[in-house]
Design a protein around this motif. Structure first.
Motif, mmCIF file in Angstrom:
data_model
loop_
_atom_site.group_PDB
_atom_site.id
_atom_site.type_symbol
_atom_site.label_atom_id
_atom_site.label_comp_id
_atom_site.label_asym_id
_atom_site.label_seq_id
_atom_site.Cartn_x
_atom_site.Cartn_y
_atom_site.Cartn_z
ATOM 1 N N VAL A 54 0.836 -1.198 0.000
ATOM 2 C CA VAL A 54 0.000 0.000 0.000
ATOM 3 C C VAL A 54 0.875 1.256 0.000
ATOM 4 N N ILE A 55 1.893 1.248 0.840
ATOM 5 C CA ILE A 55 2.809 2.395 0.906
ATOM 6 C C ILE A 55 3.532 2.567 -0.426
ATOM 7 N N ALA A 56 3.966 1.463 -1.010
ATOM 8 C CA ALA A 56 4.694 1.525 -2.281
ATOM 9 C C ALA A 56 3.819 2.083 -3.402
ATOM 10 N N VAL A 57 2.543 1.688 -3.431
ATOM 11 C CA VAL A 57 1.627 2.198 -4.460
ATOM 12 C C VAL A 57 1.460 3.712 -4.309
ATOM 13 N N ALA A 58 1.318 4.172 -3.077
ATOM 14 C CA ALA A 58 1.189 5.614 -2.849
ATOM 15 C C ALA A 58 2.467 6.346 -3.250
ATOM 16 N N GLU A 59 3.613 5.800 -2.856
ATOM 17 C CA GLU A 59 4.889 6.463 -3.163
ATOM 18 C C GLU A 59 5.157 6.485 -4.663
ATOM 19 N N LYS A 60 4.760 5.448 -5.364
ATOM 20 C CA LYS A 60 4.944 5.416 -6.816
ATOM 21 C C LYS A 60 4.169 6.543 -7.488
#
Length: 276
Positions: free
Chosen positions: A69-75
């Motif tokens: 979830v964090i990675a999707v937001a950061e991307k």
């Protein structure tokens, strides 16, 4: 938490993981089951030009999912600034504490026991993180602490377990109450009629593009089930287990324990209204 598989007449939608509206992206948790459908929908919501995002229902305590979830937001160039909960069932909320550690966010919920930080959520609250507008809508019935979030800019509502993308939800007796749930469905219907909401972003299952049709289906389904339960009792099926075996005979038996919770709530409702 679903009571049954897809039903005849159920509105259909699309999108299980990925962008659903201009402001909402779904990250599907890997916890598919008969009760959670394809898994829990974790929603990342943000204004298109904002670098801040709100996450609704981080889901189960699964580090891989939470970090994804964090990675999707950061991307997308965003930092998660706040976590919200629709209700406290573990498939939606168990990972919230760990997610707060990973993101440094506060967790806001109706139930004080689920909060991390001083601020809770209540009817009429508006979340404005990063310029976003999310209006808090009390939607008890599935559970006493159930909330939905109205996203007016996308004419959408995030419903947690109150309205699902497939099948129907459990009124989780004794915490959930059928009278409350029927009032909730009418409240959601008014959002579709008076506030232009046309999209349901559910806690499980695909997005529904006909919010009014979905809510009307739920109301009709509840009325039909209630009539079936009332008739079953009149025919001598006096225990919740007997009612389930009679009314839900065509439903997979693995879902009967969940169905029994709804039947108990229906029996309470019928007694309260002097119908049995």
């Amino acid at each position: 938490m679903t009571e049954a598989a897809a039903l005849p007449g159920q509105p259909r939608g699309g999108v299980l993981s990925g962008p659903a509206t201009a402001r909402a992206v779904n990250v599907l948790a890997p916890n598919a089951s008969a009760m959670t459908l394809d898994g829990t929908n974790t929603w990342i919501v943000a204004e298109p030009d904002s670098d801040l995002a709100v996450v609704i229902d981080p889901g189960p305590l699964d580090d891989g999912h939470l970090k994804n979830v964090i990675a999707v937001a950061e991307k997308a160039g965003r930092r998660i600034a706040l976590t919200l909960l629709t209700h406290g069932h573990p498939d939606h909320a168990e990972g919230a504490g760990r997610f707060a550690e990973l993101t440094g966010t506060k967790v806001r919920a109706l139930d004080p026991a689920l909060r991390l930080g001083d601020e809770g959520l209540a009817a009429g609250d508006v979340v404005t993180t990063g310029g976003l507008e999310l209006r808090v809508v009390p939607t008890p019935g599935h559970t006493a602490d159930s909330l939905s979030f109205h996203l007016p800019a996308d004419q959408a509502v995030l419903t947690g377990d109150t309205v699902l993308g497939r099948g129907t939800t459990v009124v989780a007796h004794p915490d959930g109450r059928l009278g409350d749930y029927l009032d909730t469905l009418r409240r959601l219907r008014s959002l579709t009629v008076d506030d232009g909401v046309h999209t349901v972003l559910p806690g499980h299952g695909p997005v529904l593009e006909d919010a009014q049709g979905a809510v009307e289906f739920y109301l009709a389904h509840r009325a039909h089930r209630l009539a079936q339960v009332e008739t079953a009792v009149e025919d001598g099926h006096t225990t919740s287990a007997a009612v389930v075996a009679h009314v839900y005979a065509d439903v997979d038996r693995s879902l009967w324990p969940a169905a029994e919770l709804s039947v108990l709530a229906q029996l309470d409702y019928l007694r309260e209204h002097g119908l049995i």
